[in-house]
Design a protein around this motif. Structure first.
Motif, PDB file in Angstrom:
ATOM      1  N   THR A 227       0.831  -1.202   0.000  1.00 32.02           N
ATOM      2  CA  THR A 227       0.000   0.000   0.000  1.00 32.02           C
ATOM      3  C   THR A 227       0.871   1.259   0.000  1.00 32.02           C
ATOM      4  O   THR A 227       0.616   2.201  -0.751  1.00 32.02           O
ATOM      5  CB  THR A 227      -0.925   0.005   1.225  1.00 32.02           C
ATOM      6  N   HIS A 228       1.893   1.245   0.837  1.00 33.81           N
ATOM      7  CA  HIS A 228       2.739   2.430   0.966  1.00 33.81           C
ATOM      8  C   HIS A 228       3.677   2.580  -0.236  1.00 33.81           C
ATOM      9  O   HIS A 228       3.945   3.708  -0.675  1.00 33.81           O
ATOM     10  CB  HIS A 228       3.519   2.372   2.276  1.00 33.81           C
ATOM     11  N   MET A 229       4.151   1.462  -0.793  1.00 34.24           N
ATOM     12  CA  MET A 229       4.942   1.527  -2.006  1.00 34.24           C
ATOM     13  C   MET A 229       4.109   2.083  -3.155  1.00 34.24           C
ATOM     14  O   MET A 229       4.580   2.910  -3.954  1.00 34.24           O
ATOM     15  CB  MET A 229       5.484   0.143  -2.362  1.00 34.24           C
ATOM     16  N   ARG A 230       2.869   1.676  -3.239  1.00 32.16           N
ATOM     17  CA  ARG A 230       1.988   2.189  -4.292  1.00 32.16           C
ATOM     18  C   ARG A 230       1.800   3.697  -4.165  1.00 32.16           C
ATOM     19  O   ARG A 230       1.853   4.429  -5.164  1.00 32.16           O
ATOM     20  CB  ARG A 230       0.636   1.484  -4.220  1.00 32.16           C
ATOM     21  N   ALA A 231       1.600   4.187  -2.947  1.00 30.65           N
ATOM     22  CA  ALA A 231       1.436   5.631  -2.747  1.00 30.65           C
ATOM     23  C   ALA A 231       2.698   6.379  -3.167  1.00 30.65           C
ATOM     24  O   ALA A 231       2.628   7.418  -3.834  1.00 30.65           O
ATOM     25  CB  ALA A 231       1.101   5.920  -1.286  1.00 30.65           C
ATOM     26  N   PHE A 232       3.859   5.849  -2.788  1.00 27.33           N
ATOM     27  CA  PHE A 232       5.123   6.486  -3.156  1.00 27.33           C
ATOM     28  C   PHE A 232       5.287   6.527  -4.673  1.00 27.33           C
ATOM     29  O   PHE A 232       5.607   7.577  -5.260  1.00 27.33           O
ATOM     30  CB  PHE A 232       6.285   5.731  -2.508  1.00 27.33           C
ATOM     31  N   LEU A 233       5.080   5.405  -5.317  1.00 28.47           N
ATOM     32  CA  LEU A 233       5.300   5.331  -6.758  1.00 28.47           C
ATOM     33  C   LEU A 233       4.260   6.117  -7.540  1.00 28.47           C
ATOM     34  O   LEU A 233       4.552   6.623  -8.632  1.00 28.47           O
ATOM     35  CB  LEU A 233       5.328   3.873  -7.207  1.00 28.47           C
ATOM     36  N   ALA A 234       3.053   6.224  -7.017  1.00 28.34           N
ATOM     37  CA  ALA A 234       2.043   7.052  -7.668  1.00 28.34           C
ATOM     38  C   ALA A 234       2.455   8.519  -7.629  1.00 28.34           C
ATOM     39  O   ALA A 234       2.290   9.259  -8.611  1.00 28.34           O
ATOM     40  CB  ALA A 234       0.690   6.849  -6.992  1.00 28.34           C
ATOM     41  N   ASP A 235       2.999   8.959  -6.494  1.00 28.84           N
ATOM     42  CA  ASP A 235       3.507  10.330  -6.370  1.00 28.84           C
ATOM     43  C   ASP A 235       4.624  10.566  -7.391  1.00 28.84           C
ATOM     44  O   ASP A 235       4.657  11.592  -8.085  1.00 28.84           O
ATOM     45  CB  ASP A 235       4.032  10.526  -4.944  1.00 28.84           C
ATOM     46  N   VAL A 236       5.532   9.596  -7.502  1.00 30.13           N
ATOM     47  CA  VAL A 236       6.638   9.699  -8.459  1.00 30.13           C
ATOM     48  C   VAL A 236       6.114   9.728  -9.892  1.00 30.13           C
ATOM     49  O   VAL A 236       6.588  10.512 -10.729  1.00 30.13           O
ATOM     50  CB  VAL A 236       7.621   8.523  -8.256  1.00 30.13           C
ATOM     51  N   LYS A 237       5.111   8.895 -10.192  1.00 26.59           N
ATOM     52  CA  LYS A 237       4.566   8.885 -11.548  1.00 26.59           C
ATOM     53  C   LYS A 237       3.958  10.235 -11.904  1.00 26.59           C
ATOM     54  O   LYS A 237       4.045  10.674 -13.054  1.00 26.59           O
ATOM     55  CB  LYS A 237       3.516   7.793 -11.693  1.00 26.59           C
ATOM     56  N   SER A 238       3.346  10.909 -10.927  1.00 24.42           N
ATOM     57  CA  SER A 238       2.768  12.227 -11.209  1.00 24.42           C
ATOM     58  C   SER A 238       3.865  13.232 -11.563  1.00 24.42           C
ATOM     59  O   SER A 238       3.659  14.108 -12.411  1.00 24.42           O
ATOM     60  CB  SER A 238       1.944  12.720 -10.021  1.00 24.42           C
ATOM     61  N   MET A 239       5.034  13.124 -10.928  1.00 21.90           N
ATOM     62  CA  MET A 239       6.167  13.976 -11.294  1.00 21.90           C
ATOM     63  C   MET A 239       6.640  13.640 -12.701  1.00 21.90           C
ATOM     64  O   MET A 239       6.910  14.535 -13.519  1.00 21.90           O
ATOM     65  CB  MET A 239       7.310  13.800 -10.290  1.00 21.90           C
ATOM     66  N   ASP A 240       6.733  12.357 -12.998  1.00 20.90           N
ATOM     67  CA  ASP A 240       7.171  11.931 -14.321  1.00 20.90           C
ATOM     68  C   ASP A 240       6.223  12.455 -15.402  1.00 20.90           C
ATOM     69  O   ASP A 240       6.668  12.859 -16.493  1.00 20.90           O
ATOM     70  CB  ASP A 240       7.245  10.407 -14.378  1.00 20.90           C
ATOM     71  N   ALA A 241       4.921  12.477 -15.110  1.00 20.68           N
ATOM     72  CA  ALA A 241       3.950  12.988 -16.083  1.00 20.68           C
ATOM     73  C   ALA A 241       4.191  14.466 -16.370  1.00 20.68           C
ATOM     74  O   ALA A 241       4.068  14.914 -17.518  1.00 20.68           O
ATOM     75  CB  ALA A 241       2.533  12.767 -15.564  1.00 20.68           C
ATOM     76  N   GLU A 242       4.548  15.237 -15.334  1.00 21.36           N
ATOM     77  CA  GLU A 242       4.828  16.659 -15.534  1.00 21.36           C
ATOM     78  C   GLU A 242       6.110  16.857 -16.333  1.00 21.36           C
ATOM     79  O   GLU A 242       6.211  17.766 -17.166  1.00 21.36           O
ATOM     80  CB  GLU A 242       4.910  17.374 -14.187  1.00 21.36           C
ATOM     81  N   ILE A 243       7.099  16.009 -16.100  1.00 13.92           N
ATOM     82  CA  ILE A 243       8.326  16.073 -16.889  1.00 13.92           C
ATOM     83  C   ILE A 243       7.998  15.801 -18.353  1.00 13.92           C
ATOM     84  O   ILE A 243       8.514  16.469 -19.264  1.00 13.92           O
ATOM     85  CB  ILE A 243       9.362  15.079 -16.347  1.00 13.92           C
ATOM     86  N   GLY A 244       7.120  14.839 -18.611  1.00  9.69           N
ATOM     87  CA  GLY A 244       6.706  14.554 -19.972  1.00  9.69           C
ATOM     88  C   GLY A 244       6.017  15.738 -20.627  1.00  9.69           C
ATOM     89  O   GLY A 244       6.239  16.029 -21.810  1.00  9.69           O
ATOM     90  N   ARG A 245       5.190  16.429 -19.861  1.00  7.52           N
ATOM     91  CA  ARG A 245       4.508  17.616 -20.389  1.00  7.52           C
ATOM     92  C   ARG A 245       5.508  18.709 -20.732  1.00  7.52           C
ATOM     93  O   ARG A 245       5.383  19.399 -21.753  1.00  7.52           O
ATOM     94  CB  ARG A 245       3.495  18.102 -19.349  1.00  7.52           C
ATOM     95  N   LEU A 246       6.526  18.861 -19.896  1.00 11.75           N
ATOM     96  CA  LEU A 246       7.575  19.841 -20.149  1.00 11.75           C
ATOM     97  C   LEU A 246       8.350  19.496 -21.420  1.00 11.75           C
ATOM     98  O   LEU A 246       8.595  20.361 -22.275  1.00 11.75           O
ATOM     99  CB  LEU A 246       8.519  19.896 -18.953  1.00 11.75           C
ATOM    100  N   LEU A 247       8.734  18.238 -21.572  1.00 10.00           N
ATOM    101  CA  LEU A 247       9.492  17.822 -22.745  1.00 10.00           C
ATOM    102  C   LEU A 247       8.667  17.978 -24.022  1.00 10.00           C
ATOM    103  O   LEU A 247       9.193  18.355 -25.075  1.00 10.00           O
ATOM    104  CB  LEU A 247       9.946  16.366 -22.581  1.00 10.00           C
ATOM    105  N   GLN A 248       7.387  17.707 -23.921  1.00  6.61           N
ATOM    106  CA  GLN A 248       6.514  17.884 -25.079  1.00  6.61           C
ATOM    107  C   GLN A 248       6.440  19.352 -25.483  1.00  6.61           C
ATOM    108  O   GLN A 248       6.436  19.679 -26.679  1.00  6.61           O
ATOM    109  CB  GLN A 248       5.120  17.357 -24.770  1.00  6.61           C
ATOM    110  N   LYS A 249       6.402  20.237 -24.508  1.00  6.97           N
ATOM    111  CA  LYS A 249       6.371  21.667 -24.810  1.00  6.97           C
ATOM    112  C   LYS A 249       7.658  22.094 -25.519  1.00  6.97           C
ATOM    113  O   LYS A 249       7.618  22.921 -26.453  1.00  6.97           O
ATOM    114  CB  LYS A 249       6.168  22.473 -23.528  1.00  6.97           C
TER     115      LYS A 249
END
Length: 465
Positions: A227-249
């Motif tokens: 449960t706690h690993m999932r919460a951590f990795l979900a937080d990290v994935k949200s950062m990765d999604a923003e990095i993707g948005r930046l690279l796309q821009k």
């Protein structure tokens, strides 16, 4: 007088031909993010497709070292090229004093500069501080507690601001710090972020014995590691999604080819909680954000040091100071490269960028060294040792030179530990007794460095982070 002033300004600017070739620069800095937390560094469950793509399009380094074991010291090294222990006044409370910063140097040489996200490098956040033209509204330690009003991750607002800055300054060289709060405590992703990650069935055997000890501590404190690993990795994935948005821009604006994008972390993964350990006892439950328990949120600190290291934040073991470092610059940096040889440091960031952008500096003014050769596809052979020590009088210092790592001690009967990182990156076999000549040489070298440091330190109001 006017003639002299004009001449000095002219000499401060790089030649027009060099200016035309200078890259835009974006430095993305995660917080408390372990060496093994991105998928491209071997995490079995991380969902970091944009970081993985960044690495595939550039160079991934395996021996990049942060300059501190907590947030401010690591940022101090990046901004000033100096080891944090050389500052008598703690920069989080007092700033960098007379020390020049990379943003000041770039600003004076034609760059427009911006900073978005976490700060923790001084009390003044006004535009112009350290030569930074624009400072975002989500800075400061309080930013890590905020959640955006929509269903995105907690760091999305700073990426909004950074993208807007880039759009406004696309026609001129720019430098941008994007300093994430992820994955610093408190980690409490909203339901949309959790749903975007999906379910997680945790096979603990895919991790090192050190990480499995973390799982056991979590269980003793009443938590479920999956449960706690999932919460951590979900937080990290949200950062990765923003990095993707930046690279796309960058792609949309036609800037990708000549933009140097760097991703790293300020130090290794945080411990499970402040009272982590076999004798840790659950604290009284208190309600946190979204009705969750404060204790449950603290257990979400599931960062991973990777398959080779032990330790994490607050330690100068490799798990605390060796962190991810990815560099992409399509015009100059080879794609798909992994550098397992170059030992580089956050203190090298300033002199390396100066070399890349044509800014002349005095190498003796900095503890770091120009490692731009490695950033641009070569191998950097280190000439200066790396040192660590917290900004307290009696803290234990550490030295890394060649393959040798020496953990010294200021305590009367404290243990001194010597490791050969080439054979023992996990720092498990103390060679102090078996290598007396190496121990003597490095002990003298470490003592000579500590003798140059301030005798007392002033932390002001900052309590560390």
């Amino acid at each position: 007088m006017k003639i002299l002033l004009f001449a000095s300004l002219f000499l401060a600017l790089p030649p027009a031909s060099l200016a035309a070739d200078r890259p835009n620069i974006i430095f993305i800095l995660a917080d408390d993010f372990g060496w093994g937390d991105p998928h491209c560094y071997g995490h079995p469950y991380a969902q970091t497709p944009n970081l993985d793509k960044l690495a595939a399009q550039g160079t991934r380094f395996t021996k990049f070292h942060a300059t501190g074991v907590t947030c401010c010291p690591a940022r101090t090294g990046l901004m000033t090229g100096k080891f944090p222990a050389t500052f008598q006044k703690y920069p989080a409370s007092y700033g960098f004093g007379s020390r020049v910063t990379i943003t000041e140097l770039l600003k004076k040489n034609g760059y427009t500069t911006g900073h978005f996200g976490k700060w923790h490098i001084g009390p003044v956040l006004e535009p112009g501080t350290y030569g930074i033209d624009v400072i975002g509204s989500d800075q400061g330690s309080a930013g890590k507690h905020r959640q955006p009003e929509d269903n995105r991750g907690r760091d999305a607002p700073m990426y909004d601001q950074a993208i807007s800055f880039i759009e406004q300054h696309k026609a001129e060289p720019f430098y941008v710090n994007i300093w994430d709060h992820i994955s610093h405590h408190p980690i409490h992703p909203n339901q949309a972020v959790l749903d975007a990650f999906g379910p997680l069935e945790l096979d603990e055997s895919k991790f090192t014995p050190e990480m499995r000890e973390k799982f056991e501590t979590c269980k003793k404190l009443g938590g479920d590691p999956a449960t706690h690993m999932r919460a951590f990795l979900a937080d990290v994935k949200s950062m990765d999604a923003e990095i993707g948005r930046l690279l796309q821009k960058l792609d949309e604006l036609g800037l990708s080819e000549n933009t140097l994008v760097v991703f790293s972390s300020d130090q290794g993964a945080a411990p499970l909680r402040d009272t982590e350990g076999a004798d840790a006892k659950p604290r009284k439950k208190n309600k946190g954000p979204a009705g969750s328990d404060i204790d449950d949120i603290r257990l979400n600190a599931m960062g991973y040091a990777g398959p080779n290291f032990r330790g994490g934040k607050h330690t100068d073991l490799e798990g605390g100071v060796c962190v991810p470092f990815i560099v992409r610059w399509p015009a100059r940096v080879p794609a798909g490269r992994v550098d397992e040889q170059s030992v580089i440091s956050g203190a090298d960031w300033l002199p390396s960028l100066c070399a890349i952008t044509g800014i002349s500096v005095n190498a003796s003014d900095f503890d770091g060294e120009d490692s731009s050769k490695a950033l641009l596809g070569g191998v950097h052979v280190r000439t200066k040792p790396l040192y660590w020590k917290t900004n307290t009088e009696k803290s234990d210092p550490t030295l890394l030179v060649e393959n040798w790592k020496l953990h010294g001690s200021h305590r009367r009967k404290g243990e001194v530990a010597l490791y050969d990182l080439a054979a023992d990156p996990g720092e498990k076999t103390n060679l102090a007794e078996k290598q007396p000549e190496v121990l003597k040489r490095l002990t003298e070298q470490l003592a000579a460095w500590t003798a140059t440091l301030p005798k007392t330190y002033d932390h002001g109001d900052d309590k560390g982070d």
